[in-house]
Design a protein around this motif. Structure first.
Motif, PDB file in Angstrom:
ATOM      1  N   TRP A  92       1.022  -1.287   0.141  1.00 43.15           N
ATOM      2  CA  TRP A  92      -0.002   0.009  -0.009  1.00 43.15           C
ATOM      3  C   TRP A  92       0.909   1.139   0.005  1.00 43.15           C
ATOM      4  O   TRP A  92       2.073   1.447   0.528  1.00 43.15           O
ATOM      5  CB  TRP A  92      -0.953   0.118   1.299  1.00 43.15           C
ATOM      6  CG  TRP A  92      -2.195  -1.120   1.287  1.00 43.15           C
ATOM      7  CD1 TRP A  92      -3.239  -0.765   0.597  1.00 43.15           C
ATOM      8  CD2 TRP A  92      -1.990  -2.294   1.487  1.00 43.15           C
ATOM      9  NE1 TRP A  92      -4.106  -2.116   0.878  1.00 43.15           N
ATOM     10  CE2 TRP A  92      -3.271  -2.849   1.677  1.00 43.15           C
ATOM     11  CE3 TRP A  92      -0.893  -3.185   2.314  1.00 43.15           C
ATOM     12  CZ2 TRP A  92      -3.447  -4.137   1.813  1.00 43.15           C
ATOM     13  CZ3 TRP A  92      -1.147  -4.459   2.633  1.00 43.15           C
ATOM     14  CH2 TRP A  92      -2.506  -5.051   2.449  1.00 43.15           C
ATOM     15  N   SER A 114      -0.253  -9.786   7.787  1.00 46.58           N
ATOM     16  CA  SER A 114       0.427  -8.482   8.019  1.00 46.58           C
ATOM     17  C   SER A 114       0.800  -8.222   9.371  1.00 46.58           C
ATOM     18  O   SER A 114       0.342  -8.601  10.415  1.00 46.58           O
ATOM     19  CB  SER A 114      -1.031  -7.517   8.024  1.00 46.58           C
ATOM     20  OG  SER A 114      -0.606  -6.267   7.986  1.00 46.58           O
ATOM     21  N   GLU A 129      -7.489  -4.893   5.880  1.00 38.94           N
ATOM     22  CA  GLU A 129      -6.488  -3.944   5.944  1.00 38.94           C
ATOM     23  C   GLU A 129      -6.370  -2.779   5.061  1.00 38.94           C
ATOM     24  O   GLU A 129      -5.816  -1.635   5.573  1.00 38.94           O
ATOM     25  CB  GLU A 129      -4.957  -4.999   5.420  1.00 38.94           C
ATOM     26  CG  GLU A 129      -3.867  -4.472   5.507  1.00 38.94           C
ATOM     27  CD  GLU A 129      -3.156  -4.397   6.767  1.00 38.94           C
ATOM     28  OE1 GLU A 129      -3.026  -2.927   7.290  1.00 38.94           O
ATOM     29  OE2 GLU A 129      -3.326  -5.169   7.575  1.00 38.94           O
ATOM     30  N   SER A 130      -7.201  -2.693   3.941  1.00 38.81           N
ATOM     31  CA  SER A 130      -7.235  -1.588   3.031  1.00 38.81           C
ATOM     32  C   SER A 130      -7.859  -0.396   3.491  1.00 38.81           C
ATOM     33  O   SER A 130      -7.739   0.727   3.454  1.00 38.81           O
ATOM     34  CB  SER A 130      -7.823  -1.756   1.628  1.00 38.81           C
ATOM     35  OG  SER A 130      -6.804  -2.877   1.039  1.00 38.81           O
ATOM     36  N   GLN A 133      -5.151   1.656   5.070  1.00 43.34           N
ATOM     37  CA  GLN A 133      -4.114   1.839   4.508  1.00 43.34           C
ATOM     38  C   GLN A 133      -4.177   3.068   3.214  1.00 43.34           C
ATOM     39  O   GLN A 133      -5.593   2.895   2.906  1.00 43.34           O
ATOM     40  CB  GLN A 133      -3.315   0.747   3.702  1.00 43.34           C
ATOM     41  CG  GLN A 133      -2.936  -0.415   4.793  1.00 43.34           C
ATOM     42  CD  GLN A 133      -1.942  -0.193   5.579  1.00 43.34           C
ATOM     43  OE1 GLN A 133      -0.945   0.878   5.426  1.00 43.34           O
ATOM     44  NE2 GLN A 133      -1.631  -0.605   6.743  1.00 43.34           N
ATOM     45  N   SER A 135      -4.648   4.162  -0.578  1.00 46.61           N
ATOM     46  CA  SER A 135      -5.578   3.699  -1.604  1.00 46.61           C
ATOM     47  C   SER A 135      -4.699   3.021  -2.612  1.00 46.61           C
ATOM     48  O   SER A 135      -5.223   2.162  -3.285  1.00 46.61           O
ATOM     49  CB  SER A 135      -6.677   4.705  -2.254  1.00 46.61           C
ATOM     50  OG  SER A 135      -5.830   5.629  -2.564  1.00 46.61           O
ATOM     51  N   VAL A 137      -2.405   0.627  -4.402  1.00 44.46           N
ATOM     52  CA  VAL A 137      -2.112  -0.505  -4.051  1.00 44.46           C
ATOM     53  C   VAL A 137      -1.128  -1.242  -5.212  1.00 44.46           C
ATOM     54  O   VAL A 137      -1.443  -1.048  -6.528  1.00 44.46           O
ATOM     55  CB  VAL A 137      -3.147  -1.648  -3.812  1.00 44.46           C
ATOM     56  CG1 VAL A 137      -2.915  -2.897  -3.660  1.00 44.46           C
ATOM     57  CG2 VAL A 137      -4.179  -0.959  -2.606  1.00 44.46           C
TER      58      VAL A 137
END
Length: 146
Positions: A92, A114, A129-130, A133, A135, A137
């Motif tokens: 990320w 992670s 997880e996103s 984090q 955007s 990727v």
């Protein structure tokens, strides 16, 4: 016969199982091996998992103890999310990257390993997880030459 990808995933799962003894910290040189307690950051944990699996250094530095998320971005080829396999990586953030995790199970919402904070390493879905984090990727083929 156990593949290198299976060994990377097994090393990541070892980390998840030993989460109370693995702490977060930016430590260089990267501590390689299964010595607990362990203190490392996200890219260090990925490097340890690859080392334990007998895989090439994802930093492209022959396990010299250096490297970070940015060296992984430079050393490994980008792949499509749909092509991600066990043992591949997701990063990320634009270069030099903010966080890296290992693909444990590919799919529509891949399961990752992670290690991004003191609570970790842990198994977490890509979508979860996103949420924490940036955007941007990048999916990286961990065992594919650049």
């Amino acid at each position: 016969m156990t593949s290198v990808r299976q060994k990377i995933v097994a090393a990541a799962r070892w980390g998840i199982e030993n989460e109370p003894l693995i702490h977060y910290g930016e430590v260089r040189p990267i501590p390689l091996g299964r010595v607990l307690p362990l203190r490392t950051d996200c890219s260090g944990f990925v490097t340890v998992c690859y080392f334990l699996a007998g895989a090439p250094d994802p930093n492209g530095r022959n396990y010299d103890g250096s490297g970070f998320t940015g060296t992984m971005l430079g050393a490994l080829p980008r792949i499509r999310r749909d092509d991600a396999k066990r043992g591949d990586l997701v990063v990320w953030g634009a270069y030099p990257g903010r966080h890296v995790a290992i693909v444990l199970e590919p799919g529509d919402d891949p399961l990752l390993c992670s290690h991004g904070s003191e609570r970790g390493p842990l198994a977490i879905r890509f979508s979860d997880e996103s949420a924490f984090q940036p955007s941007a990727v990048a999916w990286l083929g961990g065992l594919r030459p650049a």
